[in-house]
Design a protein around this motif. Structure first.
Motif, PDB file in Angstrom:
ATOM      1  N   GLY A 167      47.713  44.170  43.911  1.00  0.00           N
ATOM      2  CA  GLY A 167      46.670  43.180  44.166  1.00  0.00           C
ATOM      3  C   GLY A 167      46.010  43.410  45.508  1.00  0.00           C
ATOM      4  N   LEU A 168      45.893  44.672  45.911  1.00  0.00           N
ATOM      5  CA  LEU A 168      45.388  44.972  47.253  1.00  0.00           C
ATOM      6  C   LEU A 168      43.909  45.311  47.289  1.00  0.00           C
ATOM      7  N   HIS A 169      43.227  45.248  46.154  1.00  0.00           N
ATOM      8  CA  HIS A 169      41.791  45.506  46.192  1.00  0.00           C
ATOM      9  C   HIS A 169      41.070  44.309  46.799  1.00  0.00           C
ATOM     10  N   ASP A 170      40.024  44.595  47.554  1.00  0.00           N
ATOM     11  CA  ASP A 170      39.239  43.537  48.184  1.00  0.00           C
ATOM     12  C   ASP A 170      38.479  42.763  47.100  1.00  0.00           C
ATOM     13  N   PRO A 171      38.842  41.491  46.884  1.00  0.00           N
ATOM     14  CA  PRO A 171      38.224  40.760  45.765  1.00  0.00           C
ATOM     15  C   PRO A 171      36.709  40.625  45.911  1.00  0.00           C
ATOM     16  N   ALA A 172      36.205  40.700  47.140  1.00  0.00           N
ATOM     17  CA  ALA A 172      34.761  40.556  47.332  1.00  0.00           C
ATOM     18  C   ALA A 172      34.000  41.763  46.802  1.00  0.00           C
ATOM     19  N   ARG A 173      34.661  42.897  46.703  1.00  0.00           N
ATOM     20  CA  ARG A 173      33.949  44.112  46.324  1.00  0.00           C
ATOM     21  C   ARG A 173      34.523  44.790  45.092  1.00  0.00           C
ATOM     22  N   GLN A 214      51.299  37.536  35.975  1.00  0.00           N
ATOM     23  CA  GLN A 214      49.970  38.142  35.898  1.00  0.00           C
ATOM     24  C   GLN A 214      49.404  38.378  37.301  1.00  0.00           C
ATOM     25  N   VAL A 215      48.970  39.609  37.572  1.00  0.00           N
ATOM     26  CA  VAL A 215      48.404  39.937  38.875  1.00  0.00           C
ATOM     27  C   VAL A 215      46.887  39.800  38.865  1.00  0.00           C
ATOM     28  N   VAL A 216      46.260  40.195  37.746  1.00  0.00           N
ATOM     29  CA  VAL A 216      44.800  40.136  37.666  1.00  0.00           C
ATOM     30  C   VAL A 216      44.353  38.678  37.738  1.00  0.00           C
ATOM     31  N   GLY A 217      43.522  38.378  38.696  1.00  0.00           N
ATOM     32  CA  GLY A 217      42.991  37.026  38.836  1.00  0.00           C
ATOM     33  C   GLY A 217      43.912  36.066  39.569  1.00  0.00           C
TER      34      GLY A 217
END
Lengths: 330, 555
Positions: free
Chosen positions: B63-69, B82-85
């Motif tokens: 879950g280390l992706h920058d959610p803004a981008r 669940q990790v997505v979302g």
């Protein structure tokens, strides 16, 4: 460590010697005669010669410089215009014939003003400059960032004499929200001291904070992509703790170094701010001395400014080495 | 490696995962339709070349992706969560505790500002709030000792450790909370072969102890064969093929997998053969066997070469110099390729720089065609003359080409410096060179950033060939490249040396590549040559214990 400090001390001495020599030489190259100014307009030739002699101006420049350096180290006795001897203890910075007092006394009496102003401005720089850059970086591209970046651009582009007079007019004379700028010794009345310096410190700090805000924002954004910041997030640390503990530490070195220079410069006097707000600090003393051809005061204030810059740059290096164990002092 | 018995819920369950980066220049899909299960205690190799999206999948599991981008779709469950979302608080509870990550570059992944013990302790404390100080400290020290680092070193900083030890620290930090899933992103790529072997073995031991499932992200087929139970191959953000490691390596179905496996030479490949690439999965065999005159005269040689750095007197005392090269003698003979092998810090690059006239030797003789060139580093005229005949190819094709100059300018610079050819003649030669290295005249006006890594290395080779040199000094010319690109460049170099009769000094840490490419080999360690001889002699009957150790560690 000890060898580092020793080397820095030697370096400082060399810098100060070079600066004082340059100031001496430049001053003598200038087409004016300090004796005429000291003696006054109604001086005849004999009086002038006597003044020249008592001021030591009849000696060669190298001898005068040697006297000055010797006086700084051991102290000496100087004669006033009328020949009365004045004792000047080490470190003797000479005697001002324009102010009729020893240079060191002239500086010491004005230094609290400069120190207060520099301290206040520094607080503004750290909080509003570095703090704004930090917040900007965390909120990159969002409205907060845009507003803060706009403010820092304003700070970078506006001049103190404009901003100072404008705010003084608006906040002091029109609305009365701020007290009239001025200096009251803190020992006398702490409240009045703070009130009188609030506006000058804010203005001086704000204008200088711009550079720090931009630098700290850029630094933070760069360090945010470092592997160890990602590792910290990977451990489960929250964003704020990660950035306070890791990102800001990685971003600190250039800021600390610049801050060292800035503190040194501020302690050497802030002429424009002092003039705008009618404060008699070291900066005003220095510029007045130049205008009046007051050689001892010029050299004294120039040395003071150089001294602070040299000391705080060295201190900044020590702080950087403490922040980053990889840095080795050399 | 044994495959554990399947249990009810997989440690990591990924269904139709897609990751898209949104940016000012539009969206880029980095992974699409990825589906796999990772059972408890299993090791899954996620294999692909750079840009295939394999690291993206690893980061998504953390879950280390920058959610803004980033836009993430599909499902990714760690032990049923669940990790997505998921929101940041949920992710933080997961990270470091149930799923942890080991990164490629341990030096970058560790904070340079904190002692390693404190960094480990923090990883434990984050998920054990209120644990007594003594417990936290003991746990950190135990974990360090478990990966073979003495407790006394807990107060040391990362820069005081060697590369292999730093990677052990990172592994200890990732496993301190016994996570269900460990994402290891190229954990051994930056390490020398022997250290890589040690780290892989340690990782395997710890996996057994903790029952952790491992997602091993790598580009290295050797590592996959050595360390994984199952493999998933990715290419251009898509899943190409997956299956048990043994089946995939011996009988790959997809042509890309086949090419990827064949592209990397191993210690069993027939030396000098054309390597299969993605474009050419089944290459034609070479027409003529390589003929090297056994007693050709030496073209470039060094005798009793010493190079020292940074010594001398300072005002506070004498500083001991770093002795990079300690009295070596070697020669590159006319028409042959000499492989110079060693681990990082062995002095192989320094030796290459001396032969190129870029490094002043401390003592010893350096000759090119019998002429003394030891002063070339300080003598512009001599170095210039030497550079007509000896040219360099560098490791990093991204750093070694000036980004502000066109390919034509880059390739023709040596001609401008050394010849009187006019612009038209230079251009003509540039076209000829580009065609020689498999590029075309269309590329003349382009800038380096418009090319892929392999194409850039071709430009670097074209530049080196511009003056028709007799000797090419290539310092790790393929180690920054993906395996299939590495195969292309090796094929090209093999063609060129036969067509042009070049002599080569080939510096590399990769024994399999050296065995495939070189006629003779010199093995360096700590600034000395431990063994030198013909390829077959060194590889089949190594005389030095160190060479045997290196060969044994090659996966």
């Amino acid at each position: 460590m000890l060898s580092y400090l020793l080397r820095r001390a030697v370096q400082a001495a060399v810098v100060l010697l070079a600066i004082s020599a340059t100031a001496f030489a430049l001053f003598y190259a200038a087409p004016s005669n300090p004796a005429v100014i000291a003696c006054g307009p109604k001086c005849d030739a004999t009086q002038l010669a006597a003044v020249r002699e008592s001021m030591g101006l009849d000696e060669p420049i190298l001898a005068q410089y040697a006297d000055y350096v010797r006086g700084f180290v051991t102290g000496r006795t100087i004669s006033d215009v009328d020949g009365t001897p004045i004792a000047c203890d080490a470190p003797c910075l000479g005697y001002s014939y324009a102010l009729h007092e020893p240079v060191r006394a002239a500086i010491t009496s004005r230094f609290p003003v400069t120190l207060s102003l520099a301290g206040g401005a520094l607080a503004v720089i750290v909080v509003a400059g570095i703090g704004a850059g930090f917040v900007s970086a965390l909120r990159r591209g969002r409205p907060t960032d845009r507003v803060l970046s706009g403010f820092t651009l304003l700070g970078a582009s506006v001049q103190i004499y404009f901003l100072g007079y404008a705010l003084q007019y608006l906040l002091v004379y029109r609305t009365g929200w701020f007290a009239l700028p001025g200096y009251t010794p803190p020992g006398e009345d702490l409240g009045a001291w703070a009130a009188g310096l609030l506006l000058p410190c804010l203005v001086l700090g704000f204008v200088n904070a711009a550079m720090f805000a931009r630098l700290s924002r850029a630094q933070m954004l760069e360090v945010m992509h470092e592997g160890y910041v990602r590792t910290a997030r990977g451990k489960g640390l929250g964003p704020l703790r990660t950035h306070l503990k890791y990102t800001s530490r990685g971003a600190a070195a250039p800021l600390v170094q610049l801050l060292g220079l800035e503190v040194g410069a501020l302690l050497g006097g802030a002429f424009i701010t002092e003039t705008v707000f009618g404060l008699g600090g070291v900066g005003k003393l220095a510029v007045d001395a130049v205008v009046q051809n007051d050689l001892p005061t010029v050299v004294g204030t120039v040395l003071l400014a150089a001294f602070f810059v040299v000391v705080f740059v060295a201190l900044a290096d020590l702080v950087v080495a403490w922040l980053d164990p990889r840095v080795r002092l050399a | 490696m044994t495959t554990p018995a399947p249990t009810a819920a997989p440690a990591l369950r990924v269904r139709d995962l897609s990751v898209t980066f949104t940016g000012p220049r539009g969206a880029v899909t980095a992974a699409e339709g990825i589906t796999f299960d990772l059972a408890r205690g299993e090791v899954l190799g996620l294999v692909g070349e750079s840009g295939s999206g394999k690291s993206t999948v690893g980061l998504a599991a953390m879950g280390l992706h920058d959610p803004a981008r980033t836009r993430i779709a599909g499902s990714l469950e760690v032990g049923g969560t669940q990790v997505v979302g998921a929101c940041d608080a949920e992710l933080r509870a997961l990270r470091g505790s149930r799923v942890a990550m080991v990164f490629q570059d341990a030096l970058a992944a560790l904070s340079p500002f904190h002692p390693v013990g404190a960094q480990l302790a923090e990883a434990y404390r984050v998920h054990h709030k209120g644990a007594p100080r003594a417990e936290v400290r003991d746990r950190a020290v135990d974990m360090l000792e478990r990966v073979g680092i003495a407790a006394a070193r807990a107060r040391d900083y990362p820069h005081q450790f060697s590369g292999g030890m730093r990677q052990r620290v990172v592994i200890a930090m990732a496993l301190i909370n016994s996570p269900d899933v460990l994402i290891a992103d190229e954990p051994t790529t930056a390490l020398d072969a022997r250290v890589q072997r040690q780290v892989l073995d340690l990782l395997d031991e710890l996996r057994r102890e903790h029952g952790t499932a491992v997602l091993l992200v790598t580009h290295d087929v050797g590592v996959v064969a050595h360390a994984t139970d199952r493999v998933l191959v990715m290419r251009d953000s898509l899943q190409v093929e997956s299956g048990p490691t043994e089946r995939l390596l011996t009988a790959p179905e997809h042509p890309y997998t086949r090419a990827l496996i064949g592209a990397a030479p191993t210690l069993r490949t027939v030396p000098g053969t054309r390597l299969p690439t993605v474009e050419e999965p089944e290459p034609k065999p070479r027409t003529a066997a390589r003929a090297v005159v056994a007693d050709a005269r030496p073209l470039a040689e060094v005798t009793d070469l010493h190079v020292e750095f940074g010594g001398g007197r300072t005002w506070s005392g004498r500083r001991e110099p770093t002795r990079a090269v300690r009295g070596i003698s070697l020669s590159v003979r006319e028409g042959e390729t000499l492989g110079l092998v060693g681990e990082s810090g062995s002095g192989k690059s320094t030796t290459a720089r001396v032969l190129a006239g870029l490094q002043r030797p401390t003592s010893g003789e350096v000759r090119f065609e019998g002429r003394d060139i030891s002063g070339a580093a300080g003598d512009t005229a001599l170095r210039r003359e030497l550079s007509r005949h000896a040219q360099l190819v560098f490791q990093d094709p991204y750093a070694s080409l000036n980004p502000r100059r066109t390919v034509e300018q880059i390739v023709t610079t040596p001609l401008r410096v050394h010849t009187r050819a006019d612009a038209a003649e230079r251009r003509e030669r540039a076209v000829e060179l580009l065609e020689q290295v498999g590029l075309s005249a269309d590329h003349l006006g382009r800038y380096p950033h418009e090319f892929s890594g392999g194409q850039r290395q071709r430009v670097g080779i074209a530049r080196a060939l511009a003056l028709r040199p007799r000797l090419i000094i290539a310092d790790e010319p393929v180690s920054a490249l993906d395996v299939s690109v590495q195969a292309q460049v090796l094929n090209l170099l093999m063609d060129l040396r036969d067509d042009l009769g070049l002599s080569l000094l080939f510096v590399s840490h990769d024994l399999a590549v050296v065995r495939h490419f070189c006629d003779r080999v010199a093995v360096m360690r700590h600034g000395e040559i431990v063994e030198t001889g013909d390829r077959d002699e060194v590889f089949d009957r190594p005389s030095a214990a160190y060479t045997r150790e290196l060969l044994a560690a090659t996966v």
